[in-house]
Design a protein around this motif. Structure first.
Motif, PDB file in Angstrom:
ATOM      1  N   PHE A  19      32.691  37.414  46.159  1.00 18.02           N
ATOM      2  CA  PHE A  19      31.859  37.435  44.824  1.00 18.02           C
ATOM      3  C   PHE A  19      30.470  37.003  44.924  1.00 18.02           C
ATOM      4  CE2 PHE A  19      36.563  36.987  43.916  1.00 18.02           C
ATOM      5  CZ  PHE A  19      36.570  37.941  43.249  1.00 18.02           C
ATOM      6  N   GLY A  20      30.095  36.648  46.151  1.00 14.20           N
ATOM      7  CA  GLY A  20      28.817  36.095  46.577  1.00 14.20           C
ATOM      8  C   GLY A  20      27.874  37.267  46.499  1.00 14.20           C
ATOM      9  N   ALA A  21      26.736  37.137  46.708  1.00 14.68           N
ATOM     10  CA  ALA A  21      25.637  37.686  46.383  1.00 14.68           C
ATOM     11  C   ALA A  21      25.248  38.878  47.276  1.00 14.68           C
ATOM     12  CB  ALA A  21      24.176  37.031  46.340  1.00 14.68           C
ATOM     13  N   SER A  22      25.747  38.643  48.699  1.00 20.39           N
ATOM     14  CA  SER A  22      25.426  39.626  49.769  1.00 20.39           C
ATOM     15  C   SER A  22      26.422  40.756  49.442  1.00 20.39           C
ATOM     16  CB  SER A  22      25.498  39.077  51.021  1.00 20.39           C
ATOM     17  OG  SER A  22      26.904  38.547  51.252  1.00 20.39           O
ATOM     18  N   TYR A  23      27.753  40.423  49.146  1.00 24.11           N
ATOM     19  CA  TYR A  23      28.791  41.547  49.135  1.00 24.11           C
ATOM     20  C   TYR A  23      28.383  42.380  47.746  1.00 24.11           C
ATOM     21  CZ  TYR A  23      33.552  43.699  48.418  1.00 24.11           C
ATOM     22  OH  TYR A  23      34.433  44.654  48.059  1.00 24.11           O
ATOM     23  N   GLN A  24      28.161  41.713  46.611  1.00 23.66           N
ATOM     24  CA  GLN A  24      27.831  42.205  45.492  1.00 23.66           C
ATOM     25  C   GLN A  24      26.699  43.356  45.721  1.00 23.66           C
ATOM     26  OE1 GLN A  24      29.721  42.006  42.735  1.00 23.66           O
ATOM     27  NE2 GLN A  24      30.987  40.678  43.936  1.00 23.66           N
ATOM     28  N   LEU A  25      25.402  42.850  46.639  1.00 26.15           N
ATOM     29  CA  LEU A  25      24.605  43.596  46.688  1.00 26.15           C
ATOM     30  C   LEU A  25      24.826  44.786  47.482  1.00 26.15           C
ATOM     31  CD1 LEU A  25      21.363  41.396  47.217  1.00 26.15           C
ATOM     32  CD2 LEU A  25      21.786  42.915  45.282  1.00 26.15           C
ATOM     33  N   ASP A  26      25.389  44.644  48.378  1.00 22.83           N
ATOM     34  CA  ASP A  26      25.840  45.941  49.667  1.00 22.83           C
ATOM     35  C   ASP A  26      26.963  45.207  50.440  1.00 22.83           C
ATOM     36  OD1 ASP A  26      25.810  47.703  51.683  1.00 22.83           O
ATOM     37  OD2 ASP A  26      23.289  47.657  51.987  1.00 22.83           O
ATOM     38  N   PRO A  27      28.146  45.716  50.028  1.00 24.45           N
ATOM     39  CA  PRO A  27      29.268  45.425  50.312  1.00 24.45           C
ATOM     40  C   PRO A  27      29.246  45.904  52.079  1.00 24.45           C
ATOM     41  CG  PRO A  27      29.713  46.932  48.633  1.00 24.45           C
ATOM     42  CD  PRO A  27      28.180  46.506  48.606  1.00 24.45           C
ATOM     43  N   ALA A  28      29.156  47.140  52.123  1.00 19.92           N
ATOM     44  CA  ALA A  28      28.958  47.538  53.695  1.00 19.92           C
ATOM     45  C   ALA A  28      28.121  46.748  54.837  1.00 19.92           C
ATOM     46  CB  ALA A  28      28.434  48.989  53.612  1.00 19.92           C
ATOM     47  N   LYS A  75      45.759  40.879  38.423  1.00 22.43           N
ATOM     48  CA  LYS A  75      44.539  40.064  38.399  1.00 22.43           C
ATOM     49  C   LYS A  75      44.128  39.184  39.424  1.00 22.43           C
ATOM     50  CE  LYS A  75      43.997  37.246  34.497  1.00 22.43           C
ATOM     51  NZ  LYS A  75      42.597  37.163  34.379  1.00 22.43           N
ATOM     52  N   LEU A  76      43.078  39.257  39.913  1.00 23.81           N
ATOM     53  CA  LEU A  76      42.612  38.608  41.239  1.00 23.81           C
ATOM     54  C   LEU A  76      42.267  37.128  40.986  1.00 23.81           C
ATOM     55  CD1 LEU A  76      39.836  40.533  43.112  1.00 23.81           C
ATOM     56  CD2 LEU A  76      42.157  39.338  44.066  1.00 23.81           C
ATOM     57  N   THR A  77      42.049  36.653  39.514  1.00 25.50           N
ATOM     58  CA  THR A  77      41.765  35.391  39.079  1.00 25.50           C
ATOM     59  C   THR A  77      42.895  35.210  38.098  1.00 25.50           C
ATOM     60  OG1 THR A  77      39.402  35.620  39.384  1.00 25.50           O
ATOM     61  CG2 THR A  77      40.174  33.814  38.061  1.00 25.50           C
ATOM     62  N   PRO A  78      43.896  34.148  38.185  1.00 21.96           N
ATOM     63  CA  PRO A  78      44.851  34.143  37.478  1.00 21.96           C
ATOM     64  C   PRO A  78      44.342  33.454  36.242  1.00 21.96           C
ATOM     65  CG  PRO A  78      45.380  33.147  39.512  1.00 21.96           C
ATOM     66  CD  PRO A  78      43.740  33.498  39.665  1.00 21.96           C
ATOM     67  N   ALA A  79      44.897  33.937  34.969  1.00 23.38           N
ATOM     68  CA  ALA A  79      44.540  33.517  33.584  1.00 23.38           C
ATOM     69  C   ALA A  79      44.808  32.021  33.210  1.00 23.38           C
ATOM     70  CB  ALA A  79      45.206  34.541  32.552  1.00 23.38           C
ATOM     71  N   PRO A  80      43.992  31.277  32.651  1.00 23.11           N
ATOM     72  CA  PRO A  80      44.517  30.038  32.150  1.00 23.11           C
ATOM     73  C   PRO A  80      45.549  30.351  31.060  1.00 23.11           C
ATOM     74  CG  PRO A  80      42.554  30.324  31.262  1.00 23.11           C
ATOM     75  CD  PRO A  80      42.860  31.685  31.993  1.00 23.11           C
ATOM     76  N   PRO A  81      46.499  29.374  30.910  1.00 22.46           N
ATOM     77  CA  PRO A  81      47.612  29.440  29.793  1.00 22.46           C
ATOM     78  C   PRO A  81      46.871  29.820  28.401  1.00 22.46           C
ATOM     79  CG  PRO A  81      47.765  27.311  30.901  1.00 22.46           C
ATOM     80  CD  PRO A  81      46.656  27.733  31.420  1.00 22.46           C
ATOM     81  N   GLU A  82      45.815  29.462  27.920  1.00 23.24           N
ATOM     82  CA  GLU A  82      45.285  29.686  26.535  1.00 23.24           C
ATOM     83  C   GLU A  82      44.935  31.463  26.585  1.00 23.24           C
ATOM     84  OE1 GLU A  82      44.177  27.514  28.740  1.00 23.24           O
ATOM     85  OE2 GLU A  82      43.314  25.853  27.732  1.00 23.24           O
ATOM     86  N   ARG A 189      35.908  37.217  38.803  1.00 23.06           N
ATOM     87  CA  ARG A 189      36.158  35.942  38.892  1.00 23.06           C
ATOM     88  C   ARG A 189      35.703  35.100  37.573  1.00 23.06           C
ATOM     89  NH1 ARG A 189      39.403  34.982  42.407  1.00 23.06           N
ATOM     90  NH2 ARG A 189      39.241  34.245  44.464  1.00 23.06           N
ATOM     91  N   PRO A 190      36.104  35.618  36.460  1.00 24.90           N
ATOM     92  CA  PRO A 190      35.638  35.147  35.278  1.00 24.90           C
ATOM     93  C   PRO A 190      35.897  33.603  35.170  1.00 24.90           C
ATOM     94  CG  PRO A 190      37.739  36.442  34.794  1.00 24.90           C
ATOM     95  CD  PRO A 190      37.284  36.717  36.179  1.00 24.90           C
ATOM     96  N   ASN A 403      32.630  41.463  40.931  1.00 31.77           N
ATOM     97  CA  ASN A 403      33.816  41.797  41.083  1.00 31.77           C
ATOM     98  C   ASN A 403      34.059  42.507  42.535  1.00 31.77           C
ATOM     99  OD1 ASN A 403      34.564  45.141  40.716  1.00 31.77           O
ATOM    100  ND2 ASN A 403      32.767  44.485  39.776  1.00 31.77           N
ATOM    101  N   THR A 404      35.288  42.371  42.858  1.00 30.42           N
ATOM    102  CA  THR A 404      35.422  43.028  44.229  1.00 30.42           C
ATOM    103  C   THR A 404      35.389  44.627  44.308  1.00 30.42           C
ATOM    104  OG1 THR A 404      37.788  43.447  43.931  1.00 30.42           O
ATOM    105  CG2 THR A 404      37.032  41.512  45.097  1.00 30.42           C
ATOM    106  N   SER A 405      35.592  45.587  43.459  1.00 34.25           N
ATOM    107  CA  SER A 405      36.048  46.718  43.641  1.00 34.25           C
ATOM    108  C   SER A 405      35.048  47.657  42.954  1.00 34.25           C
ATOM    109  CB  SER A 405      37.398  46.981  43.159  1.00 34.25           C
ATOM    110  OG  SER A 405      38.169  46.171  43.912  1.00 34.25           O
TER     111      SER A 405
END
Ligand code: HEM
Length: 427
Positions: A19-28, A75-82, A189-190, A403-405
């Motif tokens: 979720f960091g900038a470098s992967y988001q900009l260019d994952p390869a 879901k990669l980020t588990p949802a809060p109970p609400e 990662r909301p 996001n990852t994908s």
């Protein structure tokens, strides 16, 4: 720090953040170190084994028994109970939907529902897709400046998907918003606040999917893939159960919409940044299909996918325990020098570009790949004829949905001189 198999985690692996900038900009690029030094590593931040080399990624895709796709939409980020409560209030009960199904159910269903996706059955759609593309271009062709994502690329794949499915177009605007929520919900990662809004959007998406289906049930002779699926449900209710139709409606809109919108955005950005290649396809539009494959290789819209190990196994020499989750990074595999010569060069004449893994591989390989290719081909074809002098606006910033994908800039500004347009509208 140690991986679940007790091996030490290298500093690079410990630092890896999808979720960091470098992967988001260019994952390869962000994973170059891994391809070179540690092609399969455990990421403590993600809790996944990350697989990078071409042969390993392909081998994982190929063996969908040892590497089950069942977690592909988890879901990669588990949802809060609400957020869970909000979803419950909509009766949300998403089931498995083709892409995350195990055998033998998956293949039985895929075979029954595949016909409409075959190239010979897609030809009939090309004329209206071209008409649609021309209509969108007419709206801005005399303006000299446009954000292609906002004014065209985000809308066309949704319109095409809806018509292919047989879903009424008046629902498009809402559905487009929902599909973005679904992407963040599944691969993002909301923040806790975003999770609540996303839960609302996904819940409404779920309800709308059923409303649309109810309307479709009332029209037994309707045309489109959802109608075909409803008819298949009536003949084979065990293989295509009713509950499956609703989940599939949601999943396929996401599968068809953002993937193709982002792939088109990435392709235009890549081609316009490599002016010689752009000029080549303007001079010889027959090169467009191979240019598209090279764009999907270097700048694909699905950059990583997921599998889970159903038994203790080994990938790229690394032991993966049963239950180990894998992030298989197609973007990285597509730049593996052991498979693609000079992998960082963008080369529309590359002989094996179409071997990229952007559409996955094997039993689950993307069913809609030829629809996406056709849309991209028609859009490029219209641009090289009607706006060959288009160029990127300089110094623009590109933003991505973290996001990852799914990867593609959220806007793409271009400019041109309308007085030089070779044609306005000819039919
Ligand atoms: C599956 C990518 C467009 C429908 C997939 C998978 C990927 C993918 C990576 C998983 C493959 C695997 O697990 O081996 C893409 C990309 C697209 C695109 C990059 C655009 C450039 C579309 C379109 C549609 C579609 C336009 C439908 C109209 C599907 C379906 C599956 C799938 C139904 C599940 C197939 C199965 O599990 O048997 N896609 N996709 N996709 N895609 Fe696409």
């Amino acid at each position: 720090m140690k991986s679940p198999t007790g091996c030490p985690v290298s500093p690079e692996a410990a630092a890896f953040d999808p979720f960091g900038a470098s992967y988001q900009l260019d994952p390869a690029e962000a994973l170059r170190w891994s391809r070179e030094q540690e092609p399969v590593f455990y990421s403590p931040k993600l809790g996944y084994w990350v697989v990078n080399r071409f042969d390993d990624v392909k081998a994982v895709f190929r063996d969908n028994i040892t590497f089950s796709p069942s977690i592909a939409l988890e879901k990669l980020t588990p949802a809060p109970p609400e957020a869970t409560k909000i979803l419950e209030s909509y009766g949300f009960a998403m089931r498995r939907t083709m892409v995350n199904e195990d055998e033998p159910d998956h293949m039985e269903r895929r075979r029954l529902l595949m016909d409409a996706f075959l190239p010979e059955n897609l030809e009939q759609h090309e004329t209206w897709v071209r008409e649609l593309v021309r209509d969108y271009m007419d709206r801005f062709i005399d303006k000299g400046r446009a954000d292609l994502v906002g004014e065209m690329f985000r809308e066309i794949p949704m319109t095409v998907a809806l018509r292919f499915l047989g879903v009424p177009h008046e629902d498009a605007k809402e559905l487009r918003k929902f599909s973005v929520a679904h992407t963040l919900n599944t691969w993002g990662r909301p923040s806790p606040e975003q999770q609540l809004q996303i839960a609302e959007d996904v819940g409404r998406f779920w309800k709308t999917a059923q409303d649309i289906l109810d309307r479709m049930y009332a029209e037994p002779t309707g045309e489109g893939w959802m109608y075909d699926s409803i008819r298949m449900h009536k003949v084979h209710p065990d293989i295509v159960p009713e509950s499956y139709l609703r989940s599939m409606m949601m999943a396929i809109l996401v599968a068809a919409h953002e993937t193709t919108a982002f792939a088109t955005t990435n392709a235009f950005r890549t081609l316009l940044s490599n002016r010689e290649s752009w000029n080549d396809i303007c001079e010889n539009p027959a090169l467009i299909p191979s240019a598209i494959e090279e764009c999907l290789r270097v700048a694909g819209s699905v950059v990583a996918w997921r599998r889970i190990a159903t038994a203790d196994t080994v990938v790229g020499g690394e032991k993966i325990p049963k239950g180990g989750k894998l992030l298989i990074v197609q973007a990285s595999a597509n730049r593996d020098q052991s498979h693609f010569e000079n992998p960082d060069n963008f080369d529309i004449y590359r002989h094996n570009a179409a071997e990229h893994l952007t559409f996955g591989y094997g039993a689950h390989q993307c069913m809609g790949k030829n629809i996406a290719r056709m849309e991209m081909r028609v859009i490029l074809d219209e641009f090289v004829r009607r706006l060959p002098h288009v160029h990127l606006v300089e110094d623009q910033t590109f933003e991505y949905l973290p996001n990852t994908s799914f990867r593609g800039a959220t806007s793409l500004w271009v400019e041109w001189e309308p007085a030089q347009n070779p044609e306005r509208r000819t039919r």
